[in-house]
Motif scaffolding. Sequence first.
Motif, PDB file in Angstrom:
ATOM      1  N   ASP A   7       2.697 -49.168  -1.073  1.00 48.27           N
ATOM      2  CA  ASP A   7       3.205 -48.820   0.244  1.00 48.27           C
ATOM      3  C   ASP A   7       4.571 -48.141   0.281  1.00 48.27           C
ATOM      4  OD1 ASP A   7       2.000 -52.025   1.281  1.00 48.27           O
ATOM      5  OD2 ASP A   7       0.961 -50.109   1.348  1.00 48.27           O
ATOM      6  N   VAL A   8       5.503 -48.634  -0.492  1.00 51.76           N
ATOM      7  CA  VAL A   8       6.899 -48.241  -0.335  1.00 51.76           C
ATOM      8  C   VAL A   8       7.394 -47.492  -1.572  1.00 51.76           C
ATOM      9  CG1 VAL A   8       9.270 -49.109  -0.049  1.00 51.76           C
ATOM     10  CG2 VAL A   8       7.388 -50.177   1.193  1.00 51.76           C
ATOM     11  N   ARG A   9       8.113 -46.415  -1.327  1.00 54.78           N
ATOM     12  CA  ARG A   9       8.757 -45.667  -2.410  1.00 54.78           C
ATOM     13  C   ARG A   9      10.086 -46.359  -2.683  1.00 54.78           C
ATOM     14  NH1 ARG A   9       9.101 -39.175  -2.373  1.00 54.78           N
ATOM     15  NH2 ARG A   9      10.505 -38.899  -4.125  1.00 54.78           N
ATOM     16  N   TRP A  10      10.124 -47.185  -3.736  1.00 53.07           N
ATOM     17  CA  TRP A  10      11.292 -48.019  -4.019  1.00 53.07           C
ATOM     18  C   TRP A  10      12.376 -47.290  -4.776  1.00 53.07           C
ATOM     19  CZ3 TRP A  10      12.435 -52.426  -1.760  1.00 53.07           C
ATOM     20  CH2 TRP A  10      11.404 -53.156  -1.170  1.00 53.07           C
ATOM     21  N   LEU A  11      11.995 -46.483  -5.754  1.00 51.91           N
ATOM     22  CA  LEU A  11      12.981 -45.829  -6.610  1.00 51.91           C
ATOM     23  C   LEU A  11      12.581 -44.383  -6.857  1.00 51.91           C
ATOM     24  CD1 LEU A  11      13.324 -48.532  -9.426  1.00 51.91           C
ATOM     25  CD2 LEU A  11      14.977 -48.104  -7.607  1.00 51.91           C
ATOM     26  N   GLY A  50      14.495 -29.701  -9.452  1.00 46.85           N
ATOM     27  CA  GLY A  50      13.698 -29.926 -10.647  1.00 46.85           C
ATOM     28  C   GLY A  50      12.671 -31.020 -10.440  1.00 46.85           C
ATOM     29  N   THR A  51      12.416 -31.780 -11.481  1.00 48.75           N
ATOM     30  CA  THR A  51      11.400 -32.833 -11.432  1.00 48.75           C
ATOM     31  C   THR A  51      12.020 -34.154 -10.992  1.00 48.75           C
ATOM     32  OG1 THR A  51      10.150 -31.767 -13.192  1.00 48.75           O
ATOM     33  CG2 THR A  51       9.678 -34.084 -12.785  1.00 48.75           C
ATOM     34  N   VAL A  52      11.376 -34.777 -10.025  1.00 51.07           N
ATOM     35  CA  VAL A  52      11.788 -36.090  -9.532  1.00 51.07           C
ATOM     36  C   VAL A  52      10.618 -37.039  -9.750  1.00 51.07           C
ATOM     37  CG1 VAL A  52      12.468 -37.435  -7.507  1.00 51.07           C
ATOM     38  CG2 VAL A  52      13.339 -35.107  -7.811  1.00 51.07           C
ATOM     39  N   TYR A  53      10.898 -38.191 -10.335  1.00 49.81           N
ATOM     40  CA  TYR A  53       9.888 -39.227 -10.529  1.00 49.81           C
ATOM     41  C   TYR A  53      10.052 -40.248  -9.412  1.00 49.81           C
ATOM     42  CZ  TYR A  53       9.455 -37.188 -15.155  1.00 49.81           C
ATOM     43  OH  TYR A  53       9.260 -36.320 -16.202  1.00 49.81           O
ATOM     44  N   ALA A  54       8.945 -40.614  -8.777  1.00 50.82           N
ATOM     45  CA  ALA A  54       8.973 -41.560  -7.657  1.00 50.82           C
ATOM     46  C   ALA A  54       8.146 -42.789  -8.025  1.00 50.82           C
ATOM     47  CB  ALA A  54       8.416 -40.907  -6.405  1.00 50.82           C
ATOM     48  N   LEU A  55       8.697 -43.966  -7.738  1.00 53.60           N
ATOM     49  CA  LEU A  55       8.069 -45.235  -8.091  1.00 53.60           C
ATOM     50  C   LEU A  55       7.754 -46.021  -6.826  1.00 53.60           C
ATOM     51  CD1 LEU A  55      10.488 -46.167 -11.003  1.00 53.60           C
ATOM     52  CD2 LEU A  55       8.393 -44.808 -11.114  1.00 53.60           C
ATOM     53  N   TYR A  56       6.503 -46.416  -6.679  1.00 53.16           N
ATOM     54  CA  TYR A  56       6.007 -47.094  -5.488  1.00 53.16           C
ATOM     55  C   TYR A  56       5.551 -48.507  -5.822  1.00 53.16           C
ATOM     56  CZ  TYR A  56       5.745 -42.428  -3.437  1.00 53.16           C
ATOM     57  OH  TYR A  56       6.039 -41.170  -2.962  1.00 53.16           O
ATOM     58  N   ALA A  57       5.708 -49.397  -4.858  1.00 55.52           N
ATOM     59  CA  ALA A  57       5.249 -50.780  -4.990  1.00 55.52           C
ATOM     60  C   ALA A  57       5.037 -51.333  -3.580  1.00 55.52           C
ATOM     61  CB  ALA A  57       6.251 -51.622  -5.772  1.00 55.52           C
ATOM     62  N   LEU A  75      14.147 -47.478 -19.190  1.00 52.14           N
ATOM     63  CA  LEU A  75      14.445 -46.063 -19.432  1.00 52.14           C
ATOM     64  C   LEU A  75      15.530 -45.906 -20.496  1.00 52.14           C
ATOM     65  CD1 LEU A  75      14.337 -44.767 -15.754  1.00 52.14           C
ATOM     66  CD2 LEU A  75      12.683 -44.227 -17.572  1.00 52.14           C
ATOM     67  N   MET A  76      16.570 -46.726 -20.417  1.00 51.66           N
ATOM     68  CA  MET A  76      17.647 -46.642 -21.415  1.00 51.66           C
ATOM     69  C   MET A  76      17.141 -47.000 -22.810  1.00 51.66           C
ATOM     70  SD  MET A  76      21.140 -47.886 -19.512  1.00 51.66           S
ATOM     71  CE  MET A  76      20.488 -49.334 -18.719  1.00 51.66           C
ATOM     72  N   ARG A  77      16.377 -48.088 -22.923  1.00 51.30           N
ATOM     73  CA  ARG A  77      15.850 -48.498 -24.224  1.00 51.30           C
ATOM     74  C   ARG A  77      14.895 -47.455 -24.796  1.00 51.30           C
ATOM     75  NH1 ARG A  77      12.503 -52.205 -23.952  1.00 51.30           N
ATOM     76  NH2 ARG A  77      12.551 -52.722 -21.758  1.00 51.30           N
ATOM     77  N   SER A  78      14.246 -46.694 -23.911  1.00 54.24           N
ATOM     78  CA  SER A  78      13.316 -45.643 -24.338  1.00 54.24           C
ATOM     79  C   SER A  78      14.039 -44.347 -24.693  1.00 54.24           C
ATOM     80  CB  SER A  78      12.277 -45.391 -23.244  1.00 54.24           C
ATOM     81  OG  SER A  78      11.514 -46.555 -23.011  1.00 54.24           O
ATOM     82  N   GLY A  79      15.357 -44.329 -24.536  1.00 50.74           N
ATOM     83  CA  GLY A  79      16.145 -43.172 -24.940  1.00 50.74           C
ATOM     84  C   GLY A  79      16.333 -42.100 -23.886  1.00 50.74           C
ATOM     85  N   TYR A  80      16.036 -42.421 -22.638  1.00 45.98           N
ATOM     86  CA  TYR A  80      16.179 -41.428 -21.567  1.00 45.98           C
ATOM     87  C   TYR A  80      17.581 -41.454 -20.972  1.00 45.98           C
ATOM     88  CZ  TYR A  80      11.141 -41.047 -21.794  1.00 45.98           C
ATOM     89  OH  TYR A  80       9.851 -40.835 -22.231  1.00 45.98           O
ATOM     90  N   ILE A  81      18.031 -40.282 -20.571  1.00 45.60           N
ATOM     91  CA  ILE A  81      19.270 -40.135 -19.810  1.00 45.60           C
ATOM     92  C   ILE A  81      18.834 -39.735 -18.418  1.00 45.60           C
ATOM     93  CG2 ILE A  81      21.434 -38.851 -19.597  1.00 45.60           C
ATOM     94  CD1 ILE A  81      21.254 -38.460 -22.693  1.00 45.60           C
ATOM     95  N   PHE A  82      19.279 -40.476 -17.398  1.00 46.64           N
ATOM     96  CA  PHE A  82      18.704 -40.306 -16.061  1.00 46.64           C
ATOM     97  C   PHE A  82      19.727 -40.589 -14.972  1.00 46.64           C
ATOM     98  CE2 PHE A  82      18.233 -44.625 -17.432  1.00 46.64           C
ATOM     99  CZ  PHE A  82      18.543 -45.378 -16.317  1.00 46.64           C
ATOM    100  N   THR A  83      19.393 -40.140 -13.778  1.00 41.62           N
ATOM    101  CA  THR A  83      20.089 -40.546 -12.562  1.00 41.62           C
ATOM    102  C   THR A  83      19.023 -41.187 -11.674  1.00 41.62           C
ATOM    103  OG1 THR A  83      19.743 -38.393 -11.538  1.00 41.62           O
ATOM    104  CG2 THR A  83      21.840 -38.747 -12.681  1.00 41.62           C
ATOM    105  N   MET A  84      19.385 -42.275 -10.996  1.00 40.56           N
ATOM    106  CA  MET A  84      18.405 -43.032 -10.208  1.00 40.56           C
ATOM    107  C   MET A  84      18.949 -43.307  -8.823  1.00 40.56           C
ATOM    108  SD  MET A  84      16.589 -46.697 -11.098  1.00 40.56           S
ATOM    109  CE  MET A  84      15.536 -46.025 -12.389  1.00 40.56           C
ATOM    110  N   GLY A  85      18.065 -43.249  -7.866  1.00 43.13           N
ATOM    111  CA  GLY A  85      18.404 -43.614  -6.495  1.00 43.13           C
ATOM    112  C   GLY A  85      17.406 -44.637  -5.985  1.00 43.13           C
ATOM    113  N   THR A  86      17.845 -45.484  -5.060  1.00 40.13           N
ATOM    114  CA  THR A  86      16.958 -46.476  -4.451  1.00 40.13           C
ATOM    115  C   THR A  86      16.659 -46.053  -3.027  1.00 40.13           C
ATOM    116  OG1 THR A  86      18.810 -47.820  -3.739  1.00 40.13           O
ATOM    117  CG2 THR A  86      17.839 -48.370  -5.857  1.00 40.13           C
ATOM    118  N   LEU A  87      15.453 -46.345  -2.577  1.00 36.59           N
ATOM    119  CA  LEU A  87      15.030 -45.951  -1.237  1.00 36.59           C
ATOM    120  C   LEU A  87      14.460 -47.099  -0.434  1.00 36.59           C
ATOM    121  CD1 LEU A  87      13.159 -42.665  -2.191  1.00 36.59           C
ATOM    122  CD2 LEU A  87      15.408 -42.837  -1.166  1.00 36.59           C
ATOM    123  N   GLY A  88      13.620 -47.911  -1.053  1.00 35.35           N
ATOM    124  CA  GLY A  88      12.845 -48.911  -0.338  1.00 35.35           C
ATOM    125  C   GLY A  88      13.657 -50.061   0.203  1.00 35.35           C
ATOM    126  N   GLY A  89      12.952 -50.858   0.995  1.00 33.02           N
ATOM    127  CA  GLY A  89      13.506 -52.099   1.484  1.00 33.02           C
ATOM    128  C   GLY A  89      14.464 -51.905   2.604  1.00 33.02           C
TER     129      GLY A  89
END
Length: 89
Positions: A7-11, A50-57, A75-89
């Motif tokens: 239902d909700v786009r959390w991250l 660019g590319t944005v990844y969206a996570l729903y729950a 993401l950090m343990r997997s070696g990714y460098i990222f910026t993250m935003g929160t949306l849900g709730g």
Amino acid sequence: MKQPIADVRWLTFRLKNGQSIGPEQLKDGWITAAGTRHCGVRRERHEDHGTVYALYAPADLASPRTAELRMRDFLMRSGYIFTMGTLGG
């Protein structure tokens, strides 16, 4: 990637230029982070951003902050460098 079933786009997050994550790895990480199998992930292309990844729950996600921290850790343990935003709730 498949249309989310939740239902909700959390991250949302973006990876450093040149990095990408496959849909199965992303969904597996998010399921673990969110603590529920009722999750969805999407990869969206935006001309300006660019590319944005969206996570729903589900809207009643038990602990959104914990899910966010776990996802950041994944993401950090997997070696990714990222910026993250929160949306849900």
